[in-house]
Design an enzyme around this catalytic site. Sequence first.
Site, PDB file in Angstrom:
ATOM      1  N   GLY A  33       1.252   4.564  13.210  1.00 12.86           N
ATOM      2  CA  GLY A  33       1.802   3.312  13.745  1.00 12.86           C
ATOM      3  C   GLY A  33       0.983   2.816  14.927  1.00 12.86           C
ATOM      4  O   GLY A  33       0.696   1.622  15.047  1.00 12.86           O
TER       5      GLY A  33
ATOM      6  N   GLY B   1       6.056   5.021   8.672  1.00 10.39           N
ATOM      7  CA  GLY B   1       5.245   6.239   8.598  1.00 10.39           C
ATOM      8  C   GLY B   1       5.259   6.951   9.932  1.00 10.39           C
ATOM      9  O   GLY B   1       6.194   6.786  10.726  1.00 10.39           O
ATOM     10  N   SER B   2       4.187   7.686  10.193  1.00 14.26           N
ATOM     11  CA  SER B   2       4.168   8.514  11.399  1.00 14.26           C
ATOM     12  C   SER B   2       3.856   7.664  12.634  1.00 14.26           C
ATOM     13  O   SER B   2       3.257   6.590  12.541  1.00 14.26           O
ATOM     14  CB  SER B   2       3.111   9.605  11.244  1.00 14.26           C
ATOM     15  OG  SER B   2       1.837   9.002  11.170  1.00 14.26           O
ATOM     16  N   THR B   3       4.237   8.190  13.786  1.00 13.14           N
ATOM     17  CA  THR B   3       4.002   7.459  15.030  1.00 13.14           C
ATOM     18  C   THR B   3       2.505   7.305  15.295  1.00 13.14           C
ATOM     19  O   THR B   3       2.052   6.234  15.704  1.00 13.14           O
ATOM     20  CB  THR B   3       4.721   8.178  16.192  1.00 13.14           C
ATOM     21  OG1 THR B   3       6.134   8.091  15.925  1.00 13.14           O
ATOM     22  CG2 THR B   3       4.447   7.522  17.535  1.00 13.14           C
TER      23      THR B   3
ATOM     24  N   GLU C   8       8.476   1.368  11.630  1.00  9.46           N
ATOM     25  CA  GLU C   8       9.559   2.358  11.584  1.00  9.46           C
ATOM     26  C   GLU C   8       8.869   3.713  11.544  1.00  9.46           C
ATOM     27  O   GLU C   8       8.190   4.029  10.569  1.00  9.46           O
ATOM     28  CB  GLU C   8      10.433   2.095  10.352  1.00  9.46           C
ATOM     29  CG  GLU C   8      11.784   2.752  10.459  1.00  9.46           C
ATOM     30  CD  GLU C   8      11.803   4.098   9.760  1.00  9.46           C
ATOM     31  OE1 GLU C   8      11.489   5.106  10.450  1.00  9.46           O
ATOM     32  OE2 GLU C   8      12.107   4.145   8.568  1.00  9.46           O
TER      33      GLU C   8
ATOM     34  N   CYS D 263      12.746  10.528   8.082  1.00  9.17           N
ATOM     35  CA  CYS D 263      12.366  10.350   9.493  1.00  9.17           C
ATOM     36  C   CYS D 263      13.560  10.460  10.428  1.00  9.17           C
ATOM     37  O   CYS D 263      13.408  10.848  11.578  1.00  9.17           O
ATOM     38  CB  CYS D 263      11.638   9.033   9.677  1.00  9.17           C
ATOM     39  SG  CYS D 263      12.395   7.715   8.766  1.00  9.17           S
TER      40      CYS D 263
ATOM     41  N   LYS E  39       0.862  -1.184   0.000  1.00  9.68           N
ATOM     42  CA  LYS E  39       0.000   0.000   0.000  1.00  9.68           C
ATOM     43  C   LYS E  39       0.901   1.238   0.000  1.00  9.68           C
ATOM     44  O   LYS E  39       1.473   1.611   1.015  1.00  9.68           O
ATOM     45  CB  LYS E  39      -0.892  -0.094   1.240  1.00  9.68           C
ATOM     46  CG  LYS E  39      -1.434   1.164   1.848  1.00  9.68           C
ATOM     47  CD  LYS E  39      -2.264   2.025   0.949  1.00  9.68           C
ATOM     48  CE  LYS E  39      -2.626   3.299   1.686  1.00  9.68           C
ATOM     49  NZ  LYS E  39      -1.910   4.472   1.181  1.00  9.68           N
TER      50      LYS E  39
ATOM     51  N   GLU F 213       8.145  16.526  15.266  1.00  9.17           N
ATOM     52  CA  GLU F 213       8.714  16.201  13.964  1.00  9.17           C
ATOM     53  C   GLU F 213       8.098  17.131  12.920  1.00  9.17           C
ATOM     54  O   GLU F 213       6.878  17.206  12.798  1.00  9.17           O
ATOM     55  CB  GLU F 213       8.411  14.742  13.606  1.00  9.17           C
ATOM     56  CG  GLU F 213       9.074  14.319  12.329  1.00  9.17           C
ATOM     57  CD  GLU F 213       8.926  12.823  12.040  1.00  9.17           C
ATOM     58  OE1 GLU F 213       7.828  12.279  12.270  1.00  9.17           O
ATOM     59  OE2 GLU F 213       9.902  12.235  11.558  1.00  9.17           O
TER      60      GLU F 213
HETATM   61  P1  ADP Z   1       2.104  11.056   6.770  1.00  2.00           P
HETATM   62  O1  ADP Z   1       1.411  11.785   7.880  1.00  2.00           O
HETATM   63  O2  ADP Z   1       3.483  11.500   6.539  1.00  2.00           O
HETATM   64  O3  ADP Z   1       1.321  10.936   5.503  1.00  2.00           O
HETATM   65  P2  ADP Z   1       1.272   8.462   7.611  1.00  2.00           P
HETATM   66  O4  ADP Z   1       1.834   7.673   8.723  1.00  2.00           O
HETATM   67  O5  ADP Z   1      -0.106   8.962   7.773  1.00  2.00           O
HETATM   68  O6  ADP Z   1       2.304   9.596   7.330  1.00  2.00           O
HETATM   69  O7  ADP Z   1       1.333   7.629   6.249  1.00  2.00           O
HETATM   70  C1  ADP Z   1       2.173   6.538   6.009  1.00  2.00           C
HETATM   71  C2  ADP Z   1       1.381   5.471   5.305  1.00  2.00           C
HETATM   72  O8  ADP Z   1       0.361   5.009   6.182  1.00  2.00           O
HETATM   73  C3  ADP Z   1       0.685   5.928   4.041  1.00  2.00           C
HETATM   74  O9  ADP Z   1       0.724   4.896   3.074  1.00  2.00           O
HETATM   75  C4  ADP Z   1      -0.732   6.165   4.519  1.00  2.00           C
HETATM   76  O10 ADP Z   1      -1.679   6.067   3.483  1.00  2.00           O
HETATM   77  C5  ADP Z   1      -0.901   5.048   5.512  1.00  2.00           C
HETATM   78  N1  ADP Z   1      -1.957   5.240   6.519  1.00  2.00           N
HETATM   79  C6  ADP Z   1      -2.497   6.403   6.952  1.00  2.00           C
HETATM   80  N2  ADP Z   1      -3.431   6.168   7.890  1.00  2.00           N
HETATM   81  C7  ADP Z   1      -3.498   4.833   8.070  1.00  2.00           C
HETATM   82  C8  ADP Z   1      -4.252   3.960   8.912  1.00  2.00           C
HETATM   83  N3  ADP Z   1      -5.147   4.426   9.769  1.00  2.00           N
HETATM   84  N4  ADP Z   1      -4.024   2.630   8.831  1.00  2.00           N
HETATM   85  C9  ADP Z   1      -3.103   2.153   7.991  1.00  2.00           C
HETATM   86  N5  ADP Z   1      -2.361   2.909   7.164  1.00  2.00           N
HETATM   87  C10 ADP Z   1      -2.556   4.232   7.193  1.00  2.00           C
END
Ligand code: ADP
Length: 499
Positions: free
Chosen positions: A250, A245-247, A267, A301, A192, A402
């Site tokens: 996560g 991605g973001s905490t 991560e 990151c 994804k 961040e």
């Molecule tokens: P950013 O805020 O930098 O976009 P995210 O952590 O939201 O970072 O995004 C990293 C990835 O996680 C992207 O592929 C995003 O589409 C996906 N993502 C965002 N929200 C969710 C969620 N609730 N569950 C799973 N994946 C998600």
Amino acid sequence: MLNANLSPDVVNGFLDGKPKLLLIDGKFVPAVSGRTFDSINPATGKVLAQVAEGGVEDIDLAVAAARRAFDDGPWSRFTPFERQAVLLRLADLVEANFDEIAMLDTLDLGAPITNTRARKQRAVALLRYYAGQATTIHGQTLPNSSAGEVLSYTVKEPIGVVGAIIPWNGPFGMAVWKLAPALAAGCTLVLKPAEPAPLSPLRLGELCLEAGIPPGVVNVVNGPGSVVGAALAAHPGVDKISFTGSTATGQAIVRAAAGNVKKVTLELGGKSPNIVFDDADLDAAVPGAAMAVFANSGQICSAGTRLFVQRGIYDEFVERVSVFTRKLRVGSPLDPNTQLGPLVSEVQLERVTGYLESGKAQGARAAVGGGRLLSDDLAGGYFVEPTLFADVTDQMKIAQEEIFGPVISALPFDTAEEAVARGNATTYGLGSGVWTNNLANAHRVAKGLRAGSVWVNCYQLMDPAVPFGGYKMSGTGRESGPDHIEDFLETKAVWIKTG
Ligand code: ADP
């Protein structure tokens, strides 16, 4: 004058004006809903391509395909040598097609072409490294203390279907980093990509098919994270999630994964300290400190965004980093001389400019930069000035959160103990840097820092053979290195009564 392989035309075969589809079960298909979304070129604000927007139904189809390919498809019968061969073929194809891949990431993410082209070596090396590991997976024969004659041994088996959820800041490299160990281990996956950078992962999907990876083994589903990512994280047919991605996301993934107790590796974010001592080689530390943040426009990151500088050299160092920063070439990502491109999206632009305002409002001084970059040549693009804030205190928002943009907070310190304590005073623990010519000091500080990577007299070095990941809220698990593949394996203990 651009040479031919630096021309955007290199992507014309891929971006042919038709919507880019989802890869499910070896075929490129529209979303079940028929919906598409626009992928925007952040250097111009213009639409680059339309992309099929997956939903929950598409995740169901992709997981079912990955499940079939894992449970009884041809992939389950691939020997380790065959998995190795196919990954090596994929590495060759990635190498051969990298001009196009680099251009796709430059157009989609805004990363300068010189930088995206330089990522070839890492992408290819990751594939070859994990290809090598495919034939090294093994269990052990273990003595036991049971009465009678009982043989016990372990076997390693692939974990199953992997959901790989990646961010936008390095779409192709991130996709490869998740895919290569999963395939080497014998898993199948649903990838994804992130909404702002959906294209190069689809190109990787095409190359996987060309390399001879059977249908259903690699599926790519674009769409909103809150829908598609969330559905993947919660799906009972998925055995493991590998997320970058973001905490906050996560944390949502851990909660969603609890339903069927998926294995999860994460991560996440960072607010990494980069500590410069007064005995450091400043000719190296000045560009090192600047590029520890400005590379990829700060959208990394592990960027060294909290720059701790020993008080005796603080003013001089701030001045020298400012001079270096003023000379950086910010501009069109297509120009081979550009060092910093735009931010990835309008959302990111608003977020970063919000932090620039917050820094100023809380009393930090922009020694260089501090605002949006607006000029006729850059019209429509999401550019900000690379910024160094001086007179920052640990409590300011810019020193705590961040930012994910080209913004450095410079903070003075007096002693090594103080630098370590303040460096660690964050919920994150991803990267860290130390600049010193004193060997004992380097070791002491490296020992004291609670971070997954400590770079001494360098920053951000990465290698497929060296683990990377976070302490504390920067994540769990490590990517790269000899043990990474373990995350994609289960261990089975077999007991045989021989007496
Ligand atoms: P950013 O805020 O930098 O976009 P995210 O952590 O939201 O970072 O995004 C990293 C990835 O996680 C992207 O592929 C995003 O589409 C996906 N993502 C965002 N929200 C969710 C969620 N609730 N569950 C799973 N994946 C998600």
